[in-house]
Design a protein around this motif. Structure first.
Motif, mmCIF file in Angstrom:
data_model
loop_
_atom_site.group_PDB
_atom_site.id
_atom_site.type_symbol
_atom_site.label_atom_id
_atom_site.label_comp_id
_atom_site.label_asym_id
_atom_site.label_seq_id
_atom_site.Cartn_x
_atom_site.Cartn_y
_atom_site.Cartn_z
ATOM 1 N N CYS A 125 0.829 -1.214 0.000
ATOM 2 C CA CYS A 125 0.000 0.000 0.000
ATOM 3 C C CYS A 125 0.862 1.262 0.000
ATOM 4 O O CYS A 125 0.519 2.243 -0.670
ATOM 5 C CB CYS A 125 -0.932 0.002 1.211
ATOM 6 S SG CYS A 125 -2.258 -1.213 1.101
ATOM 7 N N LEU A 126 1.989 1.252 0.715
ATOM 8 C CA LEU A 126 2.887 2.410 0.701
ATOM 9 C C LEU A 126 3.489 2.615 -0.690
ATOM 10 O O LEU A 126 3.614 3.751 -1.158
ATOM 11 C CB LEU A 126 3.991 2.255 1.743
ATOM 12 C CG LEU A 126 3.558 2.367 3.203
ATOM 13 C CD1 LEU A 126 4.746 2.106 4.128
ATOM 14 C CD2 LEU A 126 2.937 3.709 3.500
ATOM 15 N N ILE A 127 3.847 1.517 -1.340
ATOM 16 C CA ILE A 127 4.380 1.610 -2.704
ATOM 17 C C ILE A 127 3.323 2.202 -3.640
ATOM 18 O O ILE A 127 3.610 3.108 -4.433
ATOM 19 C CB ILE A 127 4.848 0.232 -3.216
ATOM 20 C CG1 ILE A 127 6.077 -0.235 -2.447
ATOM 21 C CG2 ILE A 127 5.135 0.264 -4.714
ATOM 22 C CD1 ILE A 127 6.440 -1.700 -2.702
ATOM 23 N N LEU A 128 2.096 1.686 -3.538
ATOM 24 C CA LEU A 128 1.014 2.203 -4.390
ATOM 25 C C LEU A 128 0.729 3.669 -4.081
ATOM 26 O O LEU A 128 0.433 4.454 -4.996
ATOM 27 C CB LEU A 128 -0.242 1.357 -4.208
ATOM 28 C CG LEU A 128 -0.156 -0.077 -4.730
ATOM 29 C CD1 LEU A 128 -1.422 -0.855 -4.365
ATOM 30 C CD2 LEU A 128 0.086 -0.096 -6.226
ATOM 31 N N GLY A 129 0.837 4.047 -2.815
ATOM 32 C CA GLY A 129 0.640 5.441 -2.437
ATOM 33 C C GLY A 129 1.694 6.346 -3.058
ATOM 34 O O GLY A 129 1.386 7.435 -3.553
ATOM 35 N N ARG A 130 2.939 5.890 -3.054
ATOM 36 C CA ARG A 130 4.038 6.676 -3.659
ATOM 37 C C ARG A 130 3.816 6.804 -5.161
ATOM 38 O O ARG A 130 3.980 7.874 -5.740
ATOM 39 C CB ARG A 130 5.374 6.000 -3.356
ATOM 40 C CG ARG A 130 6.580 6.588 -4.071
ATOM 41 C CD ARG A 130 6.848 8.011 -3.606
ATOM 42 N NE ARG A 130 8.190 8.495 -3.770
ATOM 43 C CZ ARG A 130 8.738 8.916 -4.897
ATOM 44 N NH1 ARG A 130 8.056 8.875 -6.017
ATOM 45 N NH2 ARG A 130 9.960 9.387 -4.915
ATOM 46 N N ILE A 167 -4.471 4.746 7.964
ATOM 47 C CA ILE A 167 -5.629 4.046 7.388
ATOM 48 C C ILE A 167 -5.452 2.535 7.520
ATOM 49 O O ILE A 167 -6.379 1.831 7.932
ATOM 50 C CB ILE A 167 -5.844 4.457 5.919
ATOM 51 C CG1 ILE A 167 -6.277 5.929 5.851
ATOM 52 C CG2 ILE A 167 -6.851 3.553 5.220
ATOM 53 C CD1 ILE A 167 -6.216 6.528 4.456
ATOM 54 N N ILE A 168 -4.277 2.038 7.203
ATOM 55 C CA ILE A 168 -3.986 0.604 7.324
ATOM 56 C C ILE A 168 -4.132 0.166 8.779
ATOM 57 O O ILE A 168 -4.715 -0.888 9.070
ATOM 58 C CB ILE A 168 -2.574 0.281 6.787
ATOM 59 C CG1 ILE A 168 -2.547 0.488 5.282
ATOM 60 C CG2 ILE A 168 -2.152 -1.132 7.159
ATOM 61 C CD1 ILE A 168 -1.155 0.490 4.689
ATOM 62 N N HIS A 169 -3.630 0.979 9.690
ATOM 63 C CA HIS A 169 -3.752 0.673 11.127
ATOM 64 C C HIS A 169 -5.219 0.540 11.520
ATOM 65 O O HIS A 169 -5.593 -0.388 12.234
ATOM 66 C CB HIS A 169 -3.066 1.760 11.946
ATOM 67 C CG HIS A 169 -2.977 1.455 13.399
ATOM 68 N ND1 HIS A 169 -4.032 1.645 14.258
ATOM 69 C CD2 HIS A 169 -1.958 0.970 14.133
ATOM 70 C CE1 HIS A 169 -3.681 1.293 15.473
ATOM 71 N NE2 HIS A 169 -2.411 0.872 15.427
ATOM 72 N N GLY A 170 -6.041 1.464 11.036
ATOM 73 C CA GLY A 170 -7.462 1.402 11.343
ATOM 74 C C GLY A 170 -8.139 0.161 10.781
ATOM 75 O O GLY A 170 -9.031 -0.400 11.402
#
Length: 173
Positions: A125-130, A167-170
């Motif tokens: 998800c972090l990669i996709l966010g970047r 968001i992932i944490h939630g």
């Protein structure tokens, strides 16, 4: 006066407390090692998705914008690691766990597998966010951070990482 039975019970109780304390300490150490390894892996992923040399930008070039990006990524990874180790585990989906009397090792293994899956998904998800940030910004994100040393753009990238992690944490917890 204490009876032999009371003394024996007290000794067994203290041995169980000590044994449980050792087991918990070992689990904490294992989770600590896994967490540090995740931060290391996350840094390698950030190196992979960033076209410029982060180490050079931060240490040699003293690029504050790059440092802010890196700091945001580490904060995001810490949030994801926290969610991973504190998230719920569905023990029933692991066939190696005995239903009647599960071993502590089997439960820990299931928790570590679940943690690894959550971390993998978080990093994706972090990669996709970047990549999404690259696509939606009207300017060259990498040039603004590496060449122009634009602190504002570094802060935007850091905030995207942190926002995704929250968001992932939630979702996980």
């Amino acid at each position: 006066m204490l009876s032999t039975r009371s003394l024996s019970h007290a000794l067994n109780t203290s041995q169980n407390i000590f044994s449980n304390g050792i087991n918990v300490s070992i689990e904490i150490l294992i989770y600590f090692i896994v967490s540090i390894a995740c931060l290391f892996i996350g840094r390698k992923v950030l190196d992979w998705i960033t076209p410029y040399d982060l180490s050079n930008q931060n240490s040699t070039e003293k690029n504050l914008a790059s440092g802010i990006t890196l700091a945001g990524f580490f904060i995001a990874m810490a949030i994801i690691v926290h969610a991973s180790v504190s998230g719920t585990v569905d023990y029933e989906m692991f066939s190696f766990i005995e239903k009647d009397d599960p071993s502590r090792f089997a439960l820990l293994s299931a928790e570590l597998i679940t943690t690894a899956v959550y971390l993998f998904l978080g990093i994706v998800c972090l990669i996709l966010g970047r990549r999404s940030l690259d696509w939606i910004t009207p300017y060259d994100l990498n040039k603004e951070i590496q060449v122009e040393r634009n602190v504002g753009v570094g802060a935007i990238e850091a905030s995207i990482y942190i926002s995704i992690a929250v968001i992932i944490h939630g979702i996980i917890v």
